[in-house]
Design an enzyme around this catalytic site. Sequence first.
Site, PDB file in Angstrom:
ATOM      1  N   GLN A  52     -30.783  18.934 -35.703  1.00  0.00           N
ATOM      2  CA  GLN A  52     -29.512  19.638 -35.893  1.00  0.00           C
ATOM      3  C   GLN A  52     -28.531  19.376 -34.758  1.00  0.00           C
ATOM      4  O   GLN A  52     -27.316  19.439 -34.967  1.00  0.00           O
ATOM      5  CB  GLN A  52     -29.756  21.156 -35.999  1.00  0.00           C
ATOM      6  CG  GLN A  52     -30.501  21.592 -37.248  1.00  0.00           C
ATOM      7  CD  GLN A  52     -29.698  21.388 -38.539  1.00  0.00           C
ATOM      8  OE1 GLN A  52     -28.474  21.357 -38.541  1.00  0.00           O
ATOM      9  NE2 GLN A  52     -30.410  21.251 -39.640  1.00  0.00           N
ATOM     10  N   ASP A  55     -36.656  18.499 -30.737  1.00  0.00           N
ATOM     11  CA  ASP A  55     -36.276  18.265 -32.124  1.00  0.00           C
ATOM     12  C   ASP A  55     -34.747  18.340 -32.182  1.00  0.00           C
ATOM     13  O   ASP A  55     -34.168  19.425 -32.162  1.00  0.00           O
ATOM     14  CB  ASP A  55     -36.933  19.334 -33.017  1.00  0.00           C
ATOM     15  CG  ASP A  55     -36.444  19.246 -34.458  1.00  0.00           C
ATOM     16  OD1 ASP A  55     -35.614  18.360 -34.757  1.00  0.00           O
ATOM     17  OD2 ASP A  55     -36.905  20.070 -35.277  1.00  0.00           O
ATOM     18  N   LYS A 105     -28.414  13.467 -41.438  1.00  0.00           N
ATOM     19  CA  LYS A 105     -27.629  14.655 -41.048  1.00  0.00           C
ATOM     20  C   LYS A 105     -26.459  14.276 -40.143  1.00  0.00           C
ATOM     21  O   LYS A 105     -25.722  15.133 -39.692  1.00  0.00           O
ATOM     22  CB  LYS A 105     -28.520  15.661 -40.312  1.00  0.00           C
ATOM     23  CG  LYS A 105     -29.603  16.293 -41.185  1.00  0.00           C
ATOM     24  CD  LYS A 105     -30.338  17.348 -40.392  1.00  0.00           C
ATOM     25  CE  LYS A 105     -31.727  17.623 -40.900  1.00  0.00           C
ATOM     26  NZ  LYS A 105     -31.773  18.493 -42.071  1.00  0.00           N
ATOM     27  N   CYS A 148     -37.057  25.959 -44.520  1.00  0.00           N
ATOM     28  CA  CYS A 148     -38.220  25.368 -43.830  1.00  0.00           C
ATOM     29  C   CYS A 148     -38.492  26.051 -42.493  1.00  0.00           C
ATOM     30  O   CYS A 148     -38.919  25.389 -41.527  1.00  0.00           O
ATOM     31  CB  CYS A 148     -38.055  23.864 -43.643  1.00  0.00           C
ATOM     32  SG  CYS A 148     -37.964  22.979 -45.186  1.00  0.00           S
ATOM     33  N   HIS A 198     -38.300  24.536 -37.120  1.00  0.00           N
ATOM     34  CA  HIS A 198     -38.411  24.029 -38.491  1.00  0.00           C
ATOM     35  C   HIS A 198     -39.884  23.651 -38.710  1.00  0.00           C
ATOM     36  O   HIS A 198     -40.567  23.258 -37.752  1.00  0.00           O
ATOM     37  CB  HIS A 198     -37.519  22.791 -38.591  1.00  0.00           C
ATOM     38  CG  HIS A 198     -37.376  22.199 -39.954  1.00  0.00           C
ATOM     39  ND1 HIS A 198     -38.335  21.390 -40.516  1.00  0.00           N
ATOM     40  CD2 HIS A 198     -36.385  22.280 -40.859  1.00  0.00           C
ATOM     41  CE1 HIS A 198     -37.923  20.985 -41.710  1.00  0.00           C
ATOM     42  NE2 HIS A 198     -36.740  21.512 -41.946  1.00  0.00           N
TER      43      HIS A 198
HETATM   44  N1  7TS Z   1     -35.837  19.861 -37.556  1.00  0.00           N
HETATM   45  C1  7TS Z   1     -34.770  20.625 -37.831  1.00  0.00           C
HETATM   46  C2  7TS Z   1     -34.236  21.552 -36.786  1.00  0.00           C
HETATM   47  C3  7TS Z   1     -34.184  20.534 -39.081  1.00  0.00           C
HETATM   48  O1  7TS Z   1     -33.126  21.289 -39.358  1.00  0.00           O
HETATM   49  C4  7TS Z   1     -34.707  19.637 -40.044  1.00  0.00           C
HETATM   50  C5  7TS Z   1     -34.172  19.548 -41.436  1.00  0.00           C
HETATM   51  C6  7TS Z   1     -35.811  18.861 -39.679  1.00  0.00           C
HETATM   52  C7  7TS Z   1     -36.352  19.004 -38.428  1.00  0.00           C
HETATM   53  C8  7TS Z   1     -36.429  17.872 -40.596  1.00  0.00           C
HETATM   54  O2  7TS Z   1     -35.541  16.826 -40.865  1.00  0.00           O
HETATM   55  P1  7TS Z   1     -35.958  15.712 -41.912  1.00  0.00           P
HETATM   56  O3  7TS Z   1     -34.765  14.829 -41.986  1.00  0.00           O
HETATM   57  O4  7TS Z   1     -37.142  15.038 -41.360  1.00  0.00           O
HETATM   58  O5  7TS Z   1     -36.228  16.420 -43.198  1.00  0.00           O
HETATM   59  N2  7TS Z   1     -33.526  20.691 -41.872  1.00  0.00           N
HETATM   60  C9  7TS Z   1     -33.100  20.979 -43.107  1.00  0.00           C
HETATM   61  C10 7TS Z   1     -32.408  22.132 -43.399  1.00  0.00           C
HETATM   62  O6  7TS Z   1     -32.083  22.991 -42.589  1.00  0.00           O
HETATM   63  N3  7TS Z   1     -32.140  22.137 -44.719  1.00  0.00           N
HETATM   64  O7  7TS Z   1     -32.659  21.051 -45.269  1.00  0.00           O
HETATM   65  C11 7TS Z   1     -33.256  20.309 -44.287  1.00  0.00           C
END
Ligand code: 7TS
Length: 408
Positions: free
Chosen positions: A202, A199, A225, A365, A122
Site C-alpha cells: 500500500q 510489506d 496497485k 484480507c 494483510h
Molecule cells: N499487503 C497489503 C498491505 C495489501 O494491501 C495487499 C493487497 C497485499 C499485501 C497483497 O497484495 P497482492 O498484490 O499480492 O494481492 N490488498 C488488497 C486490498 O486491500 N484489497 O484487495 C487487495
Amino acid sequence: MFDVDTIRQDFPILNQKVNGKPLVYLDSGASSQKPSSVVQAMDECYRTYYANVHRGIYQFSEKASAAYEGARKKVARFINAKSWREVIFTRNATESINLVAYAWGRHNVKAGDTILITEMEHHANMVPWQQLAAETGARVAYIPVDGRGYCDMAAFDRMINDSVRLVAVTQMSNVLGTVTPVGEIAAKAHAVGALVLVDGAQAVPHMPTDVQAFDVDFLAFSGHKMLGPTGIGVLYGKREILQEMPPFLTGGDMIRQVTFEGAEWNDLPWKFEAGTPAIVEAIGLGAAVDYLNRLGMHQVRKHEIELTAYAFDQLGQVEGIRIYGPPDPTARGGAVAFTLGDIHPHDLATILDREGIAIRAGHHCAMPLHQKLGLTATARASFYIYNRPSDIDRLVEALDKARELFSI
Ligand code: 7TS
C-alpha cells in the site's frame, strides 16, 4: 505539475458511466487503474519486439531483454536500492513475502524463535509466517494496534528481544490507513540482530520510498496497485542477505551450470527468477514508474493527504458513520474504512454501485484485525492520483441516500 484533470485524460477508463451515473472509482487500494502510457508500452512490446529474454542472440530478444532489465533499473532507482541486483521480479507482494518465508525463513528460523508482526497485517504478511512457525516450532507474536489505530510502539519495545529473528510489518495498513514508523522499527530490530521485512503493497504506490534511508532488509510490493499491470511484483532484498539465501523456485534461467549431478546458481537477481518471467508486465511496470516519477512521489503523497483530510471532514458529517484508523491525514494513507449504522458493508457497496461508485466491502484480507475491532466487515474507499474532492462529495451523497433507504 500535479493536475488531476490532466491526469484523468491518461485514464480513459474513468470517463464512463456505470448504472447511468459517471463512474467514481474508489478502490485503488485493491488495484489501481492504468494510464495509457503503460498500456501503450506493453502494446508496443507485443506488436514490435516481443521475444523471450536472456536467451536468443537475435535482435528482438536483445531488445526485449534490455527493456526487461531496464524496467528493473527503473524500479531500483524508484526505491533507492543500492544496486539493481537487489530487485527481484515476482508475481506480486504475496509471492515476494512467500519467497522470503521459504528461501530465508526455512533456513534461518528454528524452534523457540519469534517472528514479530502487527495485528493489522494483510493475510499476505501473516499466513506465510504462521506456516513457517508451524513447520519450525517458532512462534508468531503480534504487535498490538492501539485504540486510535496506531502501531503500539511501547508494546513493540517490550516485545523486541534476541529471540526475534524477523520483524515483518506493513508500511501502510490497507484497512486503517496507518503508516508505521519502519525506520524506527528497523533500527530497533537490528539492535537485537533481527531482520526486517516491510510489506510496501500500500505504501510504495503512494509515498516516496527509500530502502537505504529506512535500512530495511526486504521490501515487498505489487505492480498492479501502482499503475502497473497485474502479474508483476517486486522483492527488494539487501544484496548480502540475498546472496546467502538458497533459491526459492528452481529450473531454467536461475542456474549458471547444470550437470547430471546438480546445479550452480545464477547471479543475483536471476537466482530468484526461475522460468520465463513476466516480461511484458515488467516493461509495463517500468512505464508505471516513469509515470509516477513524472508526477513526483512527493506530489502524489501531498494530493493523497489533501484528499484524505477532505474525506475525513466530509464523511465525518454523515450521521451514523464510524471511520476507522488515525484521523491525522499525515499519519495515514488514503484507504478509509468505515461502517454506517448497522447497514451491512456489502449492502452499502451494492447501493453505492447503483450510484456509479466503486468501493470495496468485506474483511479486506485482514480478518484478525476485523475480529479485534469486533467487526466482520467494513466498507472501504481508497484514493489515488486520479481522484478528486468531487468524488468524495458523490460518496457522501450516496451514503445519505443509503441512510434514507435504511431509515437510520
Ligand atoms: N499487503 C497489503 C498491505 C495489501 O494491501 C495487499 C493487497 C497485499 C499485501 C497483497 O497484495 P497482492 O498484490 O499480492 O494481492 N490488498 C488488497 C486490498 O486491500 N484489497 O484487495 C487487495
